[in-house]
Write a protein that holds these residues in place. Sequence first.
Motif, PDB file in Angstrom:
ATOM      1  N   GLY A  59       0.760  -1.215   0.103  1.00  0.00           N
ATOM      2  CA  GLY A  59       0.014   0.017  -0.091  1.00  0.00           C
ATOM      3  C   GLY A  59       0.994   1.287   0.064  1.00  0.00           C
ATOM      4  N   LEU A  60       1.899   1.150   0.699  1.00  0.00           N
ATOM      5  CA  LEU A  60       2.691   2.450   0.837  1.00  0.00           C
ATOM      6  C   LEU A  60       3.575   2.685  -0.538  1.00  0.00           C
ATOM      7  CD1 LEU A  60       3.957   2.622   4.565  1.00  0.00           C
ATOM      8  CD2 LEU A  60       2.259   4.005   3.381  1.00  0.00           C
ATOM      9  N   ALA A  61       4.054   1.704  -1.161  1.00  0.00           N
ATOM     10  CA  ALA A  61       4.575   1.689  -2.345  1.00  0.00           C
ATOM     11  C   ALA A  61       3.462   2.433  -3.437  1.00  0.00           C
ATOM     12  CB  ALA A  61       4.998   0.420  -3.057  1.00  0.00           C
ATOM     13  N   ALA A  62       2.255   1.888  -3.478  1.00  0.00           N
ATOM     14  CA  ALA A  62       1.153   2.588  -4.256  1.00  0.00           C
ATOM     15  C   ALA A  62       1.348   4.007  -3.975  1.00  0.00           C
ATOM     16  CB  ALA A  62      -0.131   1.986  -3.989  1.00  0.00           C
ATOM     17  N   MET A  63       1.102   4.477  -2.514  1.00  0.00           N
ATOM     18  CA  MET A  63       0.973   5.778  -2.084  1.00  0.00           C
ATOM     19  C   MET A  63       2.415   6.619  -2.558  1.00  0.00           C
ATOM     20  SD  MET A  63       0.790   7.331   1.729  1.00  0.00           S
ATOM     21  CE  MET A  63       0.575   9.052   1.932  1.00  0.00           C
ATOM     22  N   ASP A  64       3.514   5.841  -2.343  1.00  0.00           N
ATOM     23  CA  ASP A  64       4.672   6.641  -2.915  1.00  0.00           C
ATOM     24  C   ASP A  64       4.623   6.997  -4.478  1.00  0.00           C
ATOM     25  OD1 ASP A  64       7.687   7.076  -2.318  1.00  0.00           O
ATOM     26  OD2 ASP A  64       7.855   5.582  -4.023  1.00  0.00           O
ATOM     27  N   ALA A  65       4.111   5.990  -5.445  1.00  0.00           N
ATOM     28  CA  ALA A  65       4.108   6.375  -6.599  1.00  0.00           C
ATOM     29  C   ALA A  65       2.840   7.573  -6.889  1.00  0.00           C
ATOM     30  CB  ALA A  65       3.160   5.213  -7.301  1.00  0.00           C
ATOM     31  N   VAL A  66       1.974   7.897  -6.015  1.00  0.00           N
ATOM     32  CA  VAL A  66       0.807   8.891  -6.297  1.00  0.00           C
ATOM     33  C   VAL A  66       1.660  10.446  -5.821  1.00  0.00           C
ATOM     34  CG1 VAL A  66      -1.102   9.916  -5.379  1.00  0.00           C
ATOM     35  CG2 VAL A  66      -1.128   7.317  -5.658  1.00  0.00           C
ATOM     36  N   LEU A  67       2.443   9.943  -4.779  1.00  0.00           N
ATOM     37  CA  LEU A  67       3.082  11.011  -4.204  1.00  0.00           C
ATOM     38  C   LEU A  67       4.403  11.747  -5.321  1.00  0.00           C
ATOM     39  CD1 LEU A  67       3.473  10.889  -0.340  1.00  0.00           C
ATOM     40  CD2 LEU A  67       1.609  11.836  -1.800  1.00  0.00           C
ATOM     41  N   LYS A  68       4.809  10.771  -6.075  1.00  0.00           N
ATOM     42  CA  LYS A  68       5.785  11.045  -7.005  1.00  0.00           C
ATOM     43  C   LYS A  68       5.029  11.873  -8.229  1.00  0.00           C
ATOM     44  CE  LYS A  68       9.497   7.858  -6.515  1.00  0.00           C
ATOM     45  NZ  LYS A  68       9.338   6.384  -5.844  1.00  0.00           N
ATOM     46  N   LEU A  69       3.793  12.086  -8.371  1.00  0.00           N
ATOM     47  CA  LEU A  69       3.129  12.729  -9.211  1.00  0.00           C
ATOM     48  C   LEU A  69       3.531  14.378  -8.904  1.00  0.00           C
ATOM     49  CD1 LEU A  69      -0.208  11.184  -9.351  1.00  0.00           C
ATOM     50  CD2 LEU A  69       1.175  11.282 -11.268  1.00  0.00           C
ATOM     51  N   LEU A  70       3.976  14.545  -7.616  1.00  0.00           N
ATOM     52  CA  LEU A  70       4.109  16.103  -7.137  1.00  0.00           C
ATOM     53  C   LEU A  70       5.561  16.443  -7.395  1.00  0.00           C
ATOM     54  CD1 LEU A  70       2.443  15.736  -3.756  1.00  0.00           C
ATOM     55  CD2 LEU A  70       1.491  16.642  -6.101  1.00  0.00           C
ATOM     56  N   ASP A 105     -10.163  11.757  -7.886  1.00  0.00           N
ATOM     57  CA  ASP A 105      -9.426  11.356  -9.016  1.00  0.00           C
ATOM     58  C   ASP A 105      -8.647  10.158  -8.882  1.00  0.00           C
ATOM     59  OD1 ASP A 105      -9.614  14.059 -10.539  1.00  0.00           O
ATOM     60  OD2 ASP A 105      -8.673  14.904  -8.673  1.00  0.00           O
ATOM     61  N   ILE A 106      -8.326   9.876  -7.683  1.00  0.00           N
ATOM     62  CA  ILE A 106      -7.433   8.440  -7.458  1.00  0.00           C
ATOM     63  C   ILE A 106      -7.882   7.736  -6.329  1.00  0.00           C
ATOM     64  CG2 ILE A 106      -5.138   7.525  -6.969  1.00  0.00           C
ATOM     65  CD1 ILE A 106      -3.881  10.113  -8.223  1.00  0.00           C
ATOM     66  N   VAL A 107      -8.209   6.553  -6.339  1.00  0.00           N
ATOM     67  CA  VAL A 107      -8.395   5.799  -5.264  1.00  0.00           C
ATOM     68  C   VAL A 107      -7.216   4.657  -4.741  1.00  0.00           C
ATOM     69  CG1 VAL A 107      -9.809   3.548  -4.244  1.00  0.00           C
ATOM     70  CG2 VAL A 107     -10.872   5.496  -5.207  1.00  0.00           C
ATOM     71  N   LEU A 108      -7.048   4.576  -3.464  1.00  0.00           N
ATOM     72  CA  LEU A 108      -5.685   3.623  -3.340  1.00  0.00           C
ATOM     73  C   LEU A 108      -6.139   2.569  -2.138  1.00  0.00           C
ATOM     74  CD1 LEU A 108      -2.239   4.429  -2.217  1.00  0.00           C
ATOM     75  CD2 LEU A 108      -3.496   3.567  -0.478  1.00  0.00           C
ATOM     76  N   HIS A 109      -5.421   1.430  -2.472  1.00  0.00           N
ATOM     77  CA  HIS A 109      -5.763   0.830  -1.553  1.00  0.00           C
ATOM     78  C   HIS A 109      -4.497  -0.061  -1.015  1.00  0.00           C
ATOM     79  CE1 HIS A 109     -10.177  -0.217  -1.609  1.00  0.00           C
ATOM     80  NE2 HIS A 109     -10.019   0.271  -2.957  1.00  0.00           N
ATOM     81  N   SER A 110      -4.501  -0.304   0.505  1.00  0.00           N
ATOM     82  CA  SER A 110      -3.478  -1.507   0.801  1.00  0.00           C
ATOM     83  C   SER A 110      -4.363  -2.706   0.805  1.00  0.00           C
ATOM     84  CB  SER A 110      -3.191  -1.294   2.221  1.00  0.00           C
ATOM     85  OG  SER A 110      -2.700  -2.164   2.806  1.00  0.00           O
ATOM     86  N   ALA A 111      -3.911  -3.243  -0.221  1.00  0.00           N
ATOM     87  CA  ALA A 111      -4.665  -4.515  -0.629  1.00  0.00           C
ATOM     88  C   ALA A 111      -4.350  -5.656   0.472  1.00  0.00           C
ATOM     89  CB  ALA A 111      -4.373  -5.097  -2.184  1.00  0.00           C
ATOM     90  N   THR A 112      -3.462  -5.249   1.337  1.00  0.00           N
ATOM     91  CA  THR A 112      -2.943  -6.345   2.449  1.00  0.00           C
ATOM     92  C   THR A 112      -3.991  -6.591   3.238  1.00  0.00           C
ATOM     93  OG1 THR A 112      -0.858  -5.010   2.167  1.00  0.00           O
ATOM     94  CG2 THR A 112      -0.968  -6.444   4.079  1.00  0.00           C
TER      95      THR A 112
END
Length: 381
Positions: free
Chosen positions: A74-85, A187-194
């Motif tokens: 989940g945090l790797a997914a979040m990291d990718a979203v924050l890399k849009l900034l 615009d974006i939905v995030l999941h920790s699929a864990t």
Amino acid sequence: MKFGTKVIHAGIEPDPSSGAIMTPIFQTSTYVQDAPGKHKGYEYARTQNPTRSALEKNLAALENGTDAICFGSGLAAMDAVLKLLEPGDEIVSTNDLYGGSYRLMTKIYGKFGIKSHFVGMDSIKDLEKAINENTKLIWIETPTNPMLNIVDIRKICKLAQDKGIMTCVDNTFASPYLQNPLDMGADIVLHSATKYLGGHSDVVHGAVIVKSSELAEELRFIQNAAGGVPGPQDCFLILRGIKTLHLRVQRSCDNAKKVAKFLQSHPKVDNVYYPGLKTHPNHKIAKKQMKDFGGMVSFDIVGGNLRDANKVLKGTTLFSLAESLGGVESLIGHPASMTHASIPKKDRLKIGLTDSLIRLSVGVEDVDDLIQDLEEALRNI
Ligand SMILES: *Cc1c(COP(=O)(O)O)cnc(C)c1O
């Protein structure tokens, strides 16, 4: 297709080479090409993998998006979203969010010149005060963790849209069965699929889902460039977990409702935080934007001391003392020392996260046994 059909069929095709009904685990790092540049759409497994593609199609359907992009956590997914900034950009987030999300925003992205503000999102005034011309992302988590406040997704996404700010909703606690933020303007939905998506506490995995192909392309570029991808075995386990998502989450909701009512009537329990209770301050919004109220319940012990809380935390046998949530088995946790230890104590207390707060992830067991387990643990005080 309705939800209970989508979980089983969306994006899933029998394997063309064998007819296997289950998506194969394509345990490969590369793919043989017929001629240079002439291939079947798969070149190298960081970039594409058929097991991952099936899961991404399924997740996109569950959240009513166009694309899903999967990550190793989940945090790797979040990291990718924050890399849009970019440096200088700012984030406004809820003041009551997953400790790891707080840590990533402040300790990692803070270093790269991206500033984060944390506000109580039940107050639009506070939210507007934190927004300035550098604000590029509003990060919503709802239900919040661990206080189980409900953020009005529609209202905040509308405000963000008017100001041209991107929104991301961490939908881990609700799961796509209970709410679909893209339909409410996110615009974006995030999941920790864990957690609920995997549902069996046997895999760490994350995903983002979007409804714009431009945004999907940017996120895929980041996924491939930065490389935080999941392995095919993990994708298979998430696909398998999702097939029973609707059954598991509904049972957790039913159980949690009964557990919350039991706790509310117990003389040694002080506040019970559960959006399904009519006494919950955000009950109405929860009712409006969620299909049911989720499987998470937090509560405080009368007198609020850590020693008593510890007696309960150590006293259950069916509720296992562990971090995480959303599995078939019930868990009990102590946010102040476990999931939220990375948040400074003064900030924790501001939102009601006391040292005696206990968080439950209510599983799918027989609820009578769960209540008896809690009753016995509370007798230790
Ligand atoms: C667990 C969790 C995360 C982080 O996910 P990982 O898969 O552990 O990296 C993010 N947000 C919420 C709400 C979570 O519960």
